[in-house]
Design a protein around this motif. Structure first.
Motif, PDB file in Angstrom:
ATOM      1  N   PHE A   1     -48.183 -55.105  -2.705  1.00 12.74           N
ATOM      2  CA  PHE A   1     -47.072 -55.856  -1.731  1.00 12.74           C
ATOM      3  C   PHE A   1     -47.345 -55.664  -0.544  1.00 12.74           C
ATOM      4  O   PHE A   1     -47.257 -54.556   0.193  1.00 12.74           O
ATOM      5  CB  PHE A   1     -45.698 -55.137  -2.015  1.00 12.74           C
ATOM      6  N   TYR A   2     -47.535 -56.705   0.406  1.00 14.66           N
ATOM      7  CA  TYR A   2     -47.916 -56.666   1.774  1.00 14.66           C
ATOM      8  C   TYR A   2     -46.685 -56.825   2.736  1.00 14.66           C
ATOM      9  O   TYR A   2     -45.765 -57.817   2.529  1.00 14.66           O
ATOM     10  CB  TYR A   2     -49.079 -57.576   2.284  1.00 14.66           C
ATOM     11  N   TYR A   3     -46.145 -55.953   3.787  1.00  4.10           N
ATOM     12  CA  TYR A   3     -45.114 -56.126   4.315  1.00  4.10           C
ATOM     13  C   TYR A   3     -45.384 -56.383   5.804  1.00  4.10           C
ATOM     14  O   TYR A   3     -44.527 -56.526   6.591  1.00  4.10           O
ATOM     15  CB  TYR A   3     -44.235 -54.638   4.308  1.00  4.10           C
ATOM     16  N   LEU A   4     -46.785 -56.457   5.989  1.00  2.00           N
ATOM     17  CA  LEU A   4     -47.003 -57.012   7.453  1.00  2.00           C
ATOM     18  C   LEU A   4     -48.106 -58.059   7.174  1.00  2.00           C
ATOM     19  O   LEU A   4     -49.007 -58.010   6.618  1.00  2.00           O
ATOM     20  CB  LEU A   4     -47.597 -55.881   8.179  1.00  2.00           C
ATOM     21  N   ASP A   5     -47.530 -59.394   8.010  1.00  5.33           N
ATOM     22  CA  ASP A   5     -48.521 -60.343   7.857  1.00  5.33           C
ATOM     23  C   ASP A   5     -49.921 -60.050   8.413  1.00  5.33           C
ATOM     24  O   ASP A   5     -50.833 -60.838   7.879  1.00  5.33           O
ATOM     25  CB  ASP A   5     -47.763 -61.654   8.293  1.00  5.33           C
TER      26      ASP A   5
ATOM     27  N   ARG B   1     -41.291 -46.531  12.603  1.00  2.22           N
ATOM     28  CA  ARG B   1     -42.430 -46.368  11.592  1.00  2.22           C
ATOM     29  C   ARG B   1     -42.133 -47.660  10.640  1.00  2.22           C
ATOM     30  O   ARG B   1     -40.764 -47.925  10.192  1.00  2.22           O
ATOM     31  CB  ARG B   1     -42.098 -44.920  10.552  1.00  2.22           C
ATOM     32  N   GLU B   2     -43.135 -48.481  10.222  1.00  2.00           N
ATOM     33  CA  GLU B   2     -43.040 -49.421   9.792  1.00  2.00           C
ATOM     34  C   GLU B   2     -43.785 -49.545   8.212  1.00  2.00           C
ATOM     35  O   GLU B   2     -44.936 -48.872   8.311  1.00  2.00           O
ATOM     36  CB  GLU B   2     -43.468 -50.764  10.441  1.00  2.00           C
ATOM     37  N   GLY B   3     -43.350 -50.268   7.307  1.00  2.00           N
ATOM     38  CA  GLY B   3     -44.084 -50.353   6.162  1.00  2.00           C
ATOM     39  C   GLY B   3     -45.221 -51.323   6.313  1.00  2.00           C
ATOM     40  O   GLY B   3     -44.906 -52.351   6.873  1.00  2.00           O
ATOM     41  N   VAL B   4     -46.385 -50.995   5.694  1.00  2.00           N
ATOM     42  CA  VAL B   4     -47.816 -51.797   5.853  1.00  2.00           C
ATOM     43  C   VAL B   4     -47.946 -52.408   4.672  1.00  2.00           C
ATOM     44  O   VAL B   4     -47.800 -53.595   4.488  1.00  2.00           O
ATOM     45  CB  VAL B   4     -48.867 -50.821   6.239  1.00  2.00           C
ATOM     46  N   LEU B   5     -47.983 -51.659   3.416  1.00  2.28           N
ATOM     47  CA  LEU B   5     -48.011 -52.246   2.224  1.00  2.28           C
ATOM     48  C   LEU B   5     -47.721 -51.049   1.160  1.00  2.28           C
ATOM     49  O   LEU B   5     -47.779 -49.997   1.613  1.00  2.28           O
ATOM     50  CB  LEU B   5     -49.410 -52.789   1.778  1.00  2.28           C
ATOM     51  N   CYS B   6     -47.583 -51.690   0.077  1.00  4.22           N
ATOM     52  CA  CYS B   6     -47.131 -50.695  -1.206  1.00  4.22           C
ATOM     53  C   CYS B   6     -48.155 -51.086  -2.471  1.00  4.22           C
ATOM     54  O   CYS B   6     -48.235 -52.165  -2.668  1.00  4.22           O
ATOM     55  CB  CYS B   6     -45.803 -50.905  -1.422  1.00  4.22           C
ATOM     56  N   PHE B   7     -48.531 -50.212  -3.098  1.00  2.60           N
ATOM     57  CA  PHE B   7     -49.154 -50.224  -4.269  1.00  2.60           C
ATOM     58  C   PHE B   7     -48.566 -50.078  -5.312  1.00  2.60           C
ATOM     59  O   PHE B   7     -48.093 -48.659  -5.495  1.00  2.60           O
ATOM     60  CB  PHE B   7     -50.608 -49.389  -4.342  1.00  2.60           C
ATOM     61  N   THR B   8     -48.140 -50.514  -6.402  1.00  5.23           N
ATOM     62  CA  THR B   8     -47.228 -50.318  -7.631  1.00  5.23           C
ATOM     63  C   THR B   8     -47.948 -49.260  -8.611  1.00  5.23           C
ATOM     64  O   THR B   8     -49.213 -49.420  -8.672  1.00  5.23           O
ATOM     65  CB  THR B   8     -46.610 -51.532  -8.302  1.00  5.23           C
ATOM     66  N   SER B   9     -47.333 -48.892  -9.583  1.00  3.17           N
ATOM     67  CA  SER B   9     -48.063 -47.908 -10.458  1.00  3.17           C
ATOM     68  C   SER B   9     -48.940 -48.976 -11.708  1.00  3.17           C
ATOM     69  O   SER B   9     -49.762 -48.366 -12.046  1.00  3.17           O
ATOM     70  CB  SER B   9     -46.870 -47.229 -11.445  1.00  3.17           C
TER      71      SER B   9
ATOM     72  N   VAL C   1     -51.607 -57.771   8.364  1.00  2.00           N
ATOM     73  CA  VAL C   1     -52.806 -56.622   7.846  1.00  2.00           C
ATOM     74  C   VAL C   1     -53.270 -57.753   6.418  1.00  2.00           C
ATOM     75  O   VAL C   1     -54.340 -57.474   5.905  1.00  2.00           O
ATOM     76  CB  VAL C   1     -52.257 -55.550   7.112  1.00  2.00           C
ATOM     77  N   LYS C   2     -52.533 -58.701   6.168  1.00  3.50           N
ATOM     78  CA  LYS C   2     -53.147 -59.498   5.071  1.00  3.50           C
ATOM     79  C   LYS C   2     -54.360 -60.075   5.021  1.00  3.50           C
ATOM     80  O   LYS C   2     -54.892 -60.715   6.314  1.00  3.50           O
ATOM     81  CB  LYS C   2     -52.071 -60.641   4.809  1.00  3.50           C
ATOM     82  N   GLY C   3     -55.288 -59.960   4.212  1.00  2.00           N
ATOM     83  CA  GLY C   3     -56.866 -60.354   4.461  1.00  2.00           C
ATOM     84  C   GLY C   3     -57.427 -59.177   4.917  1.00  2.00           C
ATOM     85  O   GLY C   3     -58.692 -59.379   5.175  1.00  2.00           O
ATOM     86  N   ARG C   4     -57.127 -58.209   5.732  1.00  2.00           N
ATOM     87  CA  ARG C   4     -57.790 -57.113   6.341  1.00  2.00           C
ATOM     88  C   ARG C   4     -57.652 -55.896   5.581  1.00  2.00           C
ATOM     89  O   ARG C   4     -58.719 -54.937   5.462  1.00  2.00           O
ATOM     90  CB  ARG C   4     -57.424 -57.161   7.762  1.00  2.00           C
ATOM     91  N   PHE C   5     -56.363 -55.406   5.356  1.00  2.00           N
ATOM     92  CA  PHE C   5     -56.095 -54.491   4.411  1.00  2.00           C
ATOM     93  C   PHE C   5     -56.379 -54.580   3.117  1.00  2.00           C
ATOM     94  O   PHE C   5     -55.572 -55.382   2.484  1.00  2.00           O
ATOM     95  CB  PHE C   5     -54.960 -53.700   4.949  1.00  2.00           C
ATOM     96  N   THR C   6     -56.768 -53.583   2.330  1.00  2.00           N
ATOM     97  CA  THR C   6     -56.416 -53.589   0.824  1.00  2.00           C
ATOM     98  C   THR C   6     -56.410 -51.869   0.377  1.00  2.00           C
ATOM     99  O   THR C   6     -56.889 -51.172   0.991  1.00  2.00           O
ATOM    100  CB  THR C   6     -57.654 -54.289   0.287  1.00  2.00           C
ATOM    101  N   ILE C   7     -56.031 -51.778  -0.798  1.00  2.00           N
ATOM    102  CA  ILE C   7     -55.729 -50.730  -1.471  1.00  2.00           C
ATOM    103  C   ILE C   7     -56.193 -50.442  -2.688  1.00  2.00           C
ATOM    104  O   ILE C   7     -56.206 -51.410  -3.578  1.00  2.00           O
ATOM    105  CB  ILE C   7     -54.106 -50.299  -1.541  1.00  2.00           C
ATOM    106  N   SER C   8     -56.723 -49.261  -3.164  1.00  2.00           N
ATOM    107  CA  SER C   8     -57.317 -48.989  -4.514  1.00  2.00           C
ATOM    108  C   SER C   8     -56.869 -47.730  -4.769  1.00  2.00           C
ATOM    109  O   SER C   8     -56.182 -46.899  -4.028  1.00  2.00           O
ATOM    110  CB  SER C   8     -58.629 -49.257  -4.434  1.00  2.00           C
TER     111      SER C   8
END
Length: 123
Positions: A58-62, A45-53, A64-71
């Motif tokens: 923070f992206y942990y996989l290069d 299991r690997e970290g993809v990204l994290c969304f702070t409070s 997915v940068k530019g393709r994945f986003t979080i809201s």
């Protein structure tokens, strides 16, 4: 009772998009960092990204940068992972989890793991 429930996975063709949801109950999601992880067959299991409070990502996989986003929708106590331009390497079970504190890609620091949602990218 702290609970996170992922949903929104499915089968999508390469180049397609999916939006995953991570719905929280038993706590206020906005008070925590929320991490998205994934686990492909036969892999760790690997970290993809994290969304702070505070709303930082923070992206942990290069890859997915530019393709994945979080809201986040505070009214629904839900975090969303928007995944675009999906490719076969994105096929995995996707999990969300919470962390009290700063973001990290080390899964042992997270709790409240959901059951995961399967994302399959295939033609």
């Amino acid at each position: 009772q702290v609970q996170l429930v992922e949903s929104g996975g499915g089968l999508v063709q390469p180049g397609g998009s999916l939006k995953l949801s991570c719905a929280a109950s038993g706590f206020t999601l906005a008070d925590y960092a929320i991490g998205w992880f994934r686990q492909a067959p036969g892999k760790e299991r690997e970290g993809v990204l994290c969304f702070t409070s505070r709303g930082a990502i923070f992206y942990y996989l290069d890859s997915v940068k530019g393709r994945f986003t979080i809201s986040r929708d505070n009214a629904k106590n839900t975090v969303y992972l928007q995944m675009n331009s999906l490719n076969t390497e994105d096929t995995a079970v996707y999990y969300c989890a919470r962390r009290s504190g700063f973001c990290t890609d080390e899964r042992q620091w997270y709790d409240g793991w959901g059951q995961g949602t399967q994302v399959t990218v295939s033609s």
